[in-house]
Design a protein around this motif. Structure first.
Motif, short mmCIF file in Angstrom:
data_model
loop_
_atom_site.label_atom_id
_atom_site.label_comp_id
_atom_site.label_asym_id
_atom_site.label_seq_id
_atom_site.Cartn_x
_atom_site.Cartn_y
_atom_site.Cartn_z
N ILE A 13 42.43 -45.73 -22.68
CA ILE A 13 41.88 -46.41 -23.83
C ILE A 13 40.69 -45.70 -24.07
N GLY A 14 40.37 -45.29 -25.33
CA GLY A 14 39.41 -44.31 -25.64
C GLY A 14 39.79 -43.16 -25.78
N GLY A 15 39.56 -42.30 -26.96
CA GLY A 15 39.90 -40.92 -27.05
C GLY A 15 38.61 -40.06 -27.42
N GLY A 16 37.53 -40.33 -26.81
CA GLY A 16 36.45 -39.24 -26.79
C GLY A 16 36.59 -38.28 -26.02
N PRO A 17 35.43 -37.48 -25.58
CA PRO A 17 35.64 -36.01 -24.91
C PRO A 17 36.26 -36.67 -23.48
N VAL A 145 39.97 -46.37 -18.36
CA VAL A 145 39.08 -46.69 -19.56
C VAL A 145 37.99 -45.98 -19.98
N SER A 146 38.05 -45.22 -20.91
CA SER A 146 37.04 -44.44 -21.33
C SER A 146 36.29 -44.74 -22.88
N THR A 147 35.95 -45.76 -23.04
CA THR A 147 35.64 -46.17 -24.14
C THR A 147 34.02 -46.06 -24.49
N GLY A 148 33.41 -45.41 -23.62
CA GLY A 148 31.89 -44.80 -23.83
C GLY A 148 31.06 -46.05 -23.76
N THR A 149 30.03 -45.89 -24.62
CA THR A 149 28.75 -46.71 -24.91
C THR A 149 28.58 -46.66 -26.67
N ARG A 150 27.67 -47.62 -26.92
CA ARG A 150 26.98 -47.86 -28.23
C ARG A 150 25.59 -48.14 -27.93
N ALA A 273 24.54 -49.48 -24.32
CA ALA A 273 25.51 -50.43 -23.62
C ALA A 273 26.68 -50.03 -23.49
N PRO A 274 27.43 -50.45 -22.39
CA PRO A 274 29.00 -49.91 -22.52
C PRO A 274 29.73 -50.83 -23.64
N GLN A 275 30.99 -50.20 -24.10
CA GLN A 275 31.71 -50.37 -24.93
C GLN A 275 32.93 -51.10 -23.83
N THR A 276 32.46 -52.48 -23.52
CA THR A 276 33.56 -53.15 -22.59
C THR A 276 33.62 -54.51 -23.07
N GLY A 289 31.79 -56.82 -21.24
CA GLY A 289 30.37 -56.65 -21.37
C GLY A 289 29.67 -55.75 -20.25
N ASP A 290 30.42 -55.61 -19.08
CA ASP A 290 29.71 -55.24 -17.88
C ASP A 290 29.98 -53.63 -18.00
N TRP A 291 29.02 -52.84 -17.22
CA TRP A 291 29.56 -51.35 -16.87
C TRP A 291 30.38 -51.49 -15.82
N LEU A 292 31.46 -50.47 -15.78
CA LEU A 292 32.41 -50.56 -14.90
C LEU A 292 32.24 -49.81 -13.46
N ALA A 293 31.97 -50.47 -12.40
CA ALA A 293 31.62 -49.55 -10.91
C ALA A 293 32.92 -48.93 -10.56
N VAL A 294 32.80 -47.67 -10.30
CA VAL A 294 33.87 -47.13 -9.78
C VAL A 294 33.66 -46.55 -8.46
N ASP A 295 34.61 -45.91 -7.63
CA ASP A 295 34.55 -45.21 -6.33
C ASP A 295 34.67 -43.64 -6.98
N ASP A 296 34.40 -42.79 -5.97
CA ASP A 296 34.24 -41.38 -6.23
C ASP A 296 35.43 -40.83 -6.98
N THR A 297 36.79 -41.34 -6.99
CA THR A 297 38.05 -40.79 -7.79
C THR A 297 37.93 -41.76 -9.04
N PHE A 298 36.99 -42.45 -9.25
CA PHE A 298 37.08 -43.05 -10.71
C PHE A 298 37.80 -44.31 -10.59
#
Ligand SMILES: Cc1cc2nc3c(=O)[nH]c(=O)nc-3n(C[C@H](O)[C@H](O)[C@H](O)COP(=O)(O)OP(=O)(O)OC[C@H]3O[C@@H](n4cnc5c(N)ncnc54)[C@H](O)[C@@H]3O)c2cc1C
Length: 476
Positions: A13-17, A145-150, A273-276, A289-298
């Motif tokens: 989800i999200g076609g940014g770079p 999810v790669s929806t970026g920020t605004r 702000a995250p686009q969530t 609305g939260d940032w998405l916390a990830v492990d080192d493999t995302f």
């Protein structure tokens, strides 16, 4: 799942770079992959961030460099050709069309669905298309999810009524405002103040802190402050806007010191702000609305099953395209390995973990002068509890700097981990230093022992000789 559900191995989800690269890597691992993009394939970076901003800055920085070279300086004494600069920016932003990126996506055999994607449950996504249809998708292995920020707007009374510029307008505007107020002191604020002052605006910066680029070494912000002031920017530190109105086309600001400021436009460069907020996080037990916390493999840590990944700006690790694309290469490889039931290489610096996110994130600020950094700053090193020695060098004393231009001003700082005898952080500030950053990234990432770095001979007379001078200073 019903008959109309389309099933893929991986849904992005999200076609940014970043989303583009997650998808390409997953596909390269043999997985069927689809990207859901609601606006332009290429995301913020291609159309309202990196590409247009650097296209606007390039003539400004090149002119500043040329103006320090005897024999060339008279040729660049006049104003910039605004129309030509904006036309160049338009071209570098592909005229806000994404056909080339669509062609590339086709060439790597990744599908594209245009529309707004939302999670509807574990491994399920619904896409609302521009035509008003809904397409149901199911993933066999993973959703990324790669929806970026605004732009995050500060809660200043009146902010909703003045139609402020965000980074989008600052990178795509086709008229130069007579007076531009820039709120903020971070990277977007300093780069955009540099651009619009050079294009003819009278820029006033209103900065909450007592300096610019506060996350970097203090000398970086000081040199950029000098550069902006010399170009005519009015910088006011420890100043906030307490209220805003737009009257007769002008933005009228009341400032924290009780003063007033009037401008034609106001740019709010006050963070991201995250686009969530509207991506269906609630359907899988996460908070919109939260940032998405990830492990080192995302993989998103607050969710069971290991099927949800968050890659790029949206995980808040490092809000830069190159680092997001690195994350995408790692995440795509990890998704592929898990789907193909191959072992995960998650030791530090392994193929499936983003170790560099913690140790070596490079950044260049394209101002006059430039700033380039990687790894720790001295403040971060102090907090880390490591035994660190800070080595400073005046870039003006490097032979390459004399050749670069007259009255060269710049500084370099290298942080040495004295227990391991390696470089853990480097910051350069000065004209032309952007191209030095990758040498520092290799030294930090490679954990090159100083005794070996001593044998890495910089060519004479380049700015790279600063490496030799830093090492000589350290060795005393
Ligand atoms: C002014 C400015 C200048 C910058 N300059 C640089 C630079 O020089 N170098 C650098 O490395 N970084 C730079 N950055 C940062 C860089 O732009 C970001 O780090 C990068 O764009 C992040 O990529 P991303 O793919 O994570 O997110 P984005 O580029 O934001 O892409 C996210 C995509 O997701 C889509 N999307 C969002 N929600 C949905 C949904 N629900 N359904 C479908 N699609 C959705 C969006 O339309 C967008 O296309 C700059 C940022 C700014 C603001």
């Amino acid at each position: 799942m019903n008959e109309t559900t389309r099933t893929y191995d991986v849904i992005v989800i999200g076609g940014g770079p970043v989303g583009e690269n997650v998808a390409e890597r997953a596909r390269a691992a043999g997985l069927s992959t689809v990207i859901v993009e609601r606006e332009l394939l290429g995301g913020e970076c291609s159309f309202w961030a990196c590409d247009p901003s650097k296209a606007l800055l390039r003539p400004v920085v090149a002119r500043a460099d040329a103006s320090r070279i005897p024999g060339l300086d008279p040729a660049v004494a006049g104003p910039l050709d605004v129309e030509a600069v904006l036309a160049h920016r338009d071209k570098m932003s592909s005229y806000w069309k994404d056909e080339d990126q669509v062609d590339w996506l086709n060439s790597v055999s990744v599908d594209l669905i245009r529309g707004h994607g939302r999670l509807t449950g574990p491994k399920r996504v619904a896409v609302q298309t521009p035509e008003g249809d809904t397409i149901a998708l199911a993933a066999r292995h993973a959703v990324a999810v790669s929806t970026g920020t605004r732009a995050a707007l500060p809660p200043i009374p009146g902010v909703d009524t003045v139609r402020p510029w965000t980074s989008r307008e600052a990178t795509s505007a086709d008229k130069v405002p007579g007076r531009l107020a820039v709120v903020g002191g971070g990277v977007v604020a300093v780069e955009m103040a540099t651009v619009w002052q050079a294009l003819g605006s009278q820029v006033t910066m209103l900065v909450l802190d007592n300096g610019l680029l506060e996350r970097m070494e203090p000398f970086a912000g000081e040199l950029v402050t000098d550069g902006l002031r010399e170009s005519g920017v009015d910088i006011r530190f420890n100043t906030t806007v307490t209220s805003l109105t737009r009257e007769d086309g002008e933005v009228r600001m009341t400032l924290s010191d009780g003063g007033q400021l009037v401008a034609d436009e106001i740019l709010l460069a006050t963070g991201r702000a995250p686009q969530t907020h509207d991506v269906g996080l609630e359907s899988v037990g996460l908070t919109p609305g939260d940032w998405l916390a990830v492990d080192d493999t995302f993989r998103v840590t607050d969710i069971d099953g290991g099927w949800l990944y968050a890659v790029g700006d949206v995980n808040r690790r490092a809000l830069m395209t190159h680092q997001g694309k690195y994350q995408a290469r790692i995440a795509g490889a990890a998704i592929g390995a898990r789907a193909n039931q191959e072992p995960i290489d998650d030791a530090p610096w392994g193929a499936h973990v983003a170790t560099a996110d913690h140790a070596a994130v490079p950044q260049v600020v394209f101002t006059t002068p430039e700033v380039a950094s990687v790894g720790l700053t001295s403040r971060e090193a102090e907090r880390s509890g490591r035994r660190i020695e800070v080595v400073d060098y005046d870039l003006a004393h490097v032979a390459g700097a004399h050749q670069y231009g007259e009255d060269y001003r710049g500084r370099a700082r290298m942080l040495i981990d004295t227990d391991r005898n390696t470089v853990v952080g480097v910051t350069f500030a000065g004209p032309g230093v952007g191209e030095l950053v990758h040498s520092a990234t290799i030294a930090v990432t490679g954990e090159v022992p100083l005794d070996r770095l001593w044998h890495a001979v910089p060519a004479f007379p380049t700015l790279g000789e600063v490496w030799l001078r830093l090492l000589e200073t350290y060795r005393g």
